[in-house]
Design an enzyme around this catalytic site. Structure first.
Site, PDB file in Angstrom:
ATOM      1  CG  ASP A  67      -0.363  -0.538   2.473  1.00 54.74           C
ATOM      2  OD1 ASP A  67       0.876  -0.523   2.595  1.00 54.74           O
ATOM      3  OD2 ASP A  67      -1.119  -0.968   3.346  1.00 54.74           O
ATOM      4  CG  ASN A 136      -9.236  -1.423  11.784  1.00 55.55           C
ATOM      5  OD1 ASN A 136      -8.309  -2.102  11.353  1.00 55.55           O
ATOM      6  ND2 ASN A 136      -9.649  -0.315  11.187  1.00 55.55           N
ATOM      7  CG  HIS A 138      -6.101  -2.207   8.666  1.00 56.66           C
ATOM      8  ND1 HIS A 138      -6.214  -0.874   9.014  1.00 56.66           N
ATOM      9  CD2 HIS A 138      -4.781  -2.491   8.824  1.00 56.66           C
ATOM     10  CE1 HIS A 138      -5.021  -0.404   9.346  1.00 56.66           C
ATOM     11  NE2 HIS A 138      -4.143  -1.365   9.235  1.00 56.66           N
ATOM     12  CD  GLU A 143      -8.965   0.962   7.551  1.00 55.88           C
ATOM     13  OE1 GLU A 143      -8.852   0.000   8.322  1.00 55.88           O
ATOM     14  OE2 GLU A 143      -8.426   2.064   7.772  1.00 55.88           O
TER      15      GLU A 143
END
Ligand code: F6R
Length: 243
Positions: A67, A136, A138, A143
């Site tokens: 990313d 979370n 990811h 996400e």
């Protein structure tokens, strides 16, 4: 999915570096999928040490990163290209022309995403994909959401949780881009082997949900339960809720 629990973050890095080393020994022209963030830094440091001791050769290795922030050029100190150069590539004999980080620049980041998927499809398959995990759940910057996994490389609006976790790297938190370009879950799952690293208590819930929860886009990493060759290496703090 195999889970290996190490004492601390340093040991996680050493264990992961051993897996990288064995992958490169077995296939000197292997394709590595690489991640940024604080978690893989001890792994990269150990890989650099092995290279400096003459035990690892990156000359034929190719790499694809997960990313990049939309809007940051590779010479921005907070960009993931800059991170990869300074944390690994500048210190080993990898040919930078063989290293790839998705581009978040230009008028049409969506077109960059489509281009990245074409490159991934043409590269012959990632042999070893390294992942960190968000608090979370990811992976890459995929996400959580209620109802679907995103398979292709795509442009992502970062969640508050991710923005809060990563703002510390920017001089001013408001400078942090709101969007990122990220390899999708499909690109990650296509790798022949996946290695997810997690360290620290802030990752304990995400590791619990990844390993013991249902396979759900509410915890994107949980899809690794369905990968035929996925391993998680975590420290005792990140593994705390597995018992
Ligand atoms: C980074 C990436 C992210 C990070 C994750 C954990 O390339 O894809 O998924 O792995 O946000 O970041 P750290 O390691 O900083 O806790």
């Amino acid at each position: 999915m195999q889970v290996i629990i190490c004492k601390n973050a340093q040991d996680v890095g050493e264990a992961a570096a051993m897996i990288f080393a064995s992958t490169i020994y077995a296939k000197p022209d292997c394709i590595l999928g690489l991640a940024t963030g604080s978690t893989p830094i001890p792994t990269y440091q150990k890989m650099i040490e092995l290279y400096k001791r003459g035990l690892l050769d990156f000359s034929k290795v190719r790499s694809y990163n997960l990313d990049e922030y939309v809007g940051l050029s590779g010479d921005h100190p907070c960009s993931y290209r800059y991170f990869m150069n300074t944390e690994l590539f500048d210190h080993v004999n990898i040919d930078k022309a063989n290293t790839h980080v998705p581009s978040g620049l230009g008028a049409d980041p969506e077109a960059n995403a489509r281009e990245y998927d074409k490159m991934l499809a043409a590269c012959g398959g990632i042999d070893l994909q390294l992942l960190g995990i968000g608090r979370n759940g990811h992976i890459g910057f995929n996400e959580p959401n209620d109802d679907h996994f995103v398979y292709n490389t795509n442009i992502i609006t970062l969640t508050e949780s991710t923005r809060e976790a990563n703002a510390k790297y920017f001089d001013k938190p408001e400078d942090m881009p709101a969007k990122a370009i990220s390899m999708g879950v499909g690109g990650i799952m296509a790798a022949k082997r996946v290695l997810l690293l997690a360290t620290g208590s802030s990752k304990a819930q995400a590791i619990h949900d990844t390993v013991l929860g249902p396979v759900s886009p509410k915890c994107p990493a949980s899809i690794l339960q369905t990968h035929p060759n996925a391993q998680i290496i975590c420290d005792e703090e990140a593994a705390a809720l597995l018992k």
